[in-house]
Design a protein around this motif. Structure first.
Motif, PDB file in Angstrom:
ATOM      1  N   THR A  48     -20.033   1.212   1.380  1.00  0.00           N
ATOM      2  CA  THR A  48     -19.379   0.984   0.554  1.00  0.00           C
ATOM      3  C   THR A  48     -17.831   2.332   1.186  1.00  0.00           C
ATOM      4  O   THR A  48     -16.791   2.297   1.501  1.00  0.00           O
ATOM      5  N   LYS A  49     -18.209   2.971   1.659  1.00  0.00           N
ATOM      6  CA  LYS A  49     -17.386   4.086   2.367  1.00  0.00           C
ATOM      7  C   LYS A  49     -17.162   3.242   3.568  1.00  0.00           C
ATOM      8  O   LYS A  49     -15.158   3.754   4.231  1.00  0.00           O
ATOM      9  N   GLU A  50     -17.464   2.498   4.573  1.00  0.00           N
ATOM     10  CA  GLU A  50     -17.461   1.996   5.805  1.00  0.00           C
ATOM     11  C   GLU A  50     -16.207   1.040   5.030  1.00  0.00           C
ATOM     12  O   GLU A  50     -15.154   0.812   5.660  1.00  0.00           O
ATOM     13  N   ALA A  51     -16.835  -0.271   4.147  1.00  0.00           N
ATOM     14  CA  ALA A  51     -15.743  -1.431   3.737  1.00  0.00           C
ATOM     15  C   ALA A  51     -14.477  -0.547   2.795  1.00  0.00           C
ATOM     16  O   ALA A  51     -12.935  -1.483   3.058  1.00  0.00           O
ATOM     17  N   LEU A  52     -14.159   0.761   2.890  1.00  0.00           N
ATOM     18  CA  LEU A  52     -12.502   1.593   1.686  1.00  0.00           C
ATOM     19  C   LEU A  52     -11.694   1.905   2.688  1.00  0.00           C
ATOM     20  O   LEU A  52     -11.410   2.079   2.547  1.00  0.00           O
ATOM     21  N   GLN A  53     -12.335   1.648   4.153  1.00  0.00           N
ATOM     22  CA  GLN A  53     -11.790   1.647   5.377  1.00  0.00           C
ATOM     23  C   GLN A  53     -10.641   0.740   5.539  1.00  0.00           C
ATOM     24  O   GLN A  53      -9.868   1.509   6.475  1.00  0.00           O
TER      25      GLN A  53
ATOM     26  N   TYR B  79      -1.500  -1.657 -10.335  1.00  0.00           N
ATOM     27  CA  TYR B  79      -0.332  -2.809 -10.582  1.00  0.00           C
ATOM     28  C   TYR B  79       0.378  -2.113  -8.732  1.00  0.00           C
ATOM     29  O   TYR B  79       0.041  -1.473  -7.827  1.00  0.00           O
ATOM     30  N   HIS B  80       0.506  -3.392  -8.183  1.00  0.00           N
ATOM     31  CA  HIS B  80       0.988  -3.587  -6.299  1.00  0.00           C
ATOM     32  C   HIS B  80       2.333  -5.289  -6.970  1.00  0.00           C
ATOM     33  O   HIS B  80       1.787  -5.929  -8.137  1.00  0.00           O
ATOM     34  N   ILE B  81       3.060  -4.675  -6.237  1.00  0.00           N
ATOM     35  CA  ILE B  81       4.117  -5.625  -6.188  1.00  0.00           C
ATOM     36  C   ILE B  81       4.245  -6.649  -4.908  1.00  0.00           C
ATOM     37  O   ILE B  81       3.409  -6.090  -4.003  1.00  0.00           O
ATOM     38  N   TYR B  82       4.266  -7.463  -5.203  1.00  0.00           N
ATOM     39  CA  TYR B  82       3.838  -9.166  -4.199  1.00  0.00           C
ATOM     40  C   TYR B  82       5.476  -9.631  -4.042  1.00  0.00           C
ATOM     41  O   TYR B  82       6.274  -9.804  -4.864  1.00  0.00           O
ATOM     42  N   PHE B  83       6.192 -11.093  -3.450  1.00  0.00           N
ATOM     43  CA  PHE B  83       6.646 -11.213  -3.054  1.00  0.00           C
ATOM     44  C   PHE B  83       6.177 -12.588  -3.188  1.00  0.00           C
ATOM     45  O   PHE B  83       5.968 -13.357  -2.253  1.00  0.00           O
ATOM     46  N   GLN B  84       7.010 -13.497  -3.864  1.00  0.00           N
ATOM     47  CA  GLN B  84       6.123 -15.364  -4.329  1.00  0.00           C
ATOM     48  C   GLN B  84       7.582 -15.448  -5.340  1.00  0.00           C
ATOM     49  O   GLN B  84       7.278 -15.943  -6.247  1.00  0.00           O
TER      50      GLN B  84
ATOM     51  N   ALA C 240      -4.541   0.352  -1.398  1.00  0.00           N
ATOM     52  CA  ALA C 240      -5.160   1.310  -2.236  1.00  0.00           C
ATOM     53  C   ALA C 240      -5.294   0.881  -3.719  1.00  0.00           C
ATOM     54  O   ALA C 240      -6.271   2.478  -4.038  1.00  0.00           O
ATOM     55  N   ASN C 241      -4.895   0.008  -3.972  1.00  0.00           N
ATOM     56  CA  ASN C 241      -5.606  -0.217  -5.627  1.00  0.00           C
ATOM     57  C   ASN C 241      -7.206  -0.227  -4.933  1.00  0.00           C
ATOM     58  O   ASN C 241      -7.692   0.063  -6.435  1.00  0.00           O
TER      59      ASN C 241
ATOM     60  N   ASP D 298       0.531  -0.989  -0.128  1.00  0.00           N
ATOM     61  CA  ASP D 298       0.251  -0.265  -0.070  1.00  0.00           C
ATOM     62  C   ASP D 298       0.992   1.176   0.187  1.00  0.00           C
ATOM     63  O   ASP D 298       0.361   2.460  -0.231  1.00  0.00           O
ATOM     64  N   LYS D 299       2.486   1.262  -0.062  1.00  0.00           N
ATOM     65  CA  LYS D 299       2.689   2.608  -0.421  1.00  0.00           C
ATOM     66  C   LYS D 299       3.468   2.637  -1.867  1.00  0.00           C
ATOM     67  O   LYS D 299       4.123   1.402  -2.614  1.00  0.00           O
ATOM     68  N   PRO D 300       2.503   3.879  -2.498  1.00  0.00           N
ATOM     69  CA  PRO D 300       3.086   3.410  -3.356  1.00  0.00           C
ATOM     70  C   PRO D 300       4.138   4.561  -4.486  1.00  0.00           C
ATOM     71  O   PRO D 300       4.895   4.935  -3.297  1.00  0.00           O
ATOM     72  N   ILE D 301       4.706   3.295  -5.367  1.00  0.00           N
ATOM     73  CA  ILE D 301       6.232   4.051  -6.350  1.00  0.00           C
ATOM     74  C   ILE D 301       5.318   5.209  -6.991  1.00  0.00           C
ATOM     75  O   ILE D 301       4.814   4.479  -8.226  1.00  0.00           O
ATOM     76  N   ILE D 302       5.422   6.150  -8.002  1.00  0.00           N
ATOM     77  CA  ILE D 302       5.153   7.153  -8.512  1.00  0.00           C
ATOM     78  C   ILE D 302       6.070   7.687  -9.543  1.00  0.00           C
ATOM     79  O   ILE D 302       6.861   7.846  -9.136  1.00  0.00           O
TER      80      ILE D 302
END
Length: 198
Positions: free
Chosen positions: A177-182, A132-137, A186-187, A8-12
């Motif tokens: 939906t607003k509650e679920a978004l808490q 896009y998100h990076i994960y480790f596998q 981030a994506n 959830d930390k962005p590389i822009i």
């Protein structure tokens, strides 16, 4: 501009010199990929801006560091304009999954939504965006997810795909939906914001 998330930390990756956040700025050509990953995992920073003078070229060079895993999913609305959510690993999410060999992006998106939610009568309205998100596998992977705005007039019982770790599937009204978004990624917020911008 490209936005890639690690936890959830962005590389822009951007060609704009306008500063729109408080993240440190590095020149794309001056930084090593492993260094960026290390900084985001180990330092107390919330994101990184990489300034590029040749955005498409630098983005392609960024992708060379990663095994890209293509996926597709949907933000699905019912007749009441409620949003379809899945609940997995104690987090609200939108249905999505890997694109299988020989499958189109659109076919994969509909298949994944139907499989994960036990829903049918799903159709695509339009493409929303790619996240896009990076994960480790087995090394560093980049999940490239193609998102679509979808509609369904399905009225039956929704069935979570338990073997995929999904424990609940539900349509949520705007307040829910607003509650679920808490309690989401981030994506997913990005997908919802893009939908609202339309």
């Amino acid at each position: 501009m490209y936005k890639v998330f690690i936890n959830d930390k962005p590389i822009i990756v951007t060609s704009s010199s306008k500063k729109e956040n408080n993240f440190p700025v590095y020149l794309f050509k001056d930084i090593a990929f492993d260094e960026i990953v290390y900084k985001l995992q180990n330092e107390n920073i919330k994101g990184i801006n990489l300034y590029s003078v040749d955005l498409e070229n630098d983005w392609n060079s960024f992708l060379k560091n990663l095994k890209v895993v293509p996926a597709a999913g949907g933000l699905v609305l019912n007749d009441e304009k409620e949003v379809l959510f899945i609940y997995r690993n104690n987090i609200w999410d939108l249905p999505k999954g890997r694109i299988e060999k020989g499958e189109t992006i659109e076919t994969a998106a509909i298949r994944e939504v139907e499989e994960e939610c036990g829903i049918c009568n799903v159709s695509i309205e339009k493409k929303l965006l790619i996240t896009y998100h990076i994960y480790f596998q087995n090394g560093i992977r980049l999940k490239e997810t193609h998102w679509f705005l979808m509609i369904s007039d399905f009225k039956g019982d929704l069935k979570p795909q338990l073997e995929e770790g999904i424990t609940d599937v539900v349509f949520k009204n705007e307040h829910q939906t607003k509650e679920a978004l808490q309690n989401t990624y981030a994506n997913i917020k990005l997908v919802y914001d893009t939908y609202k911008d339309f």
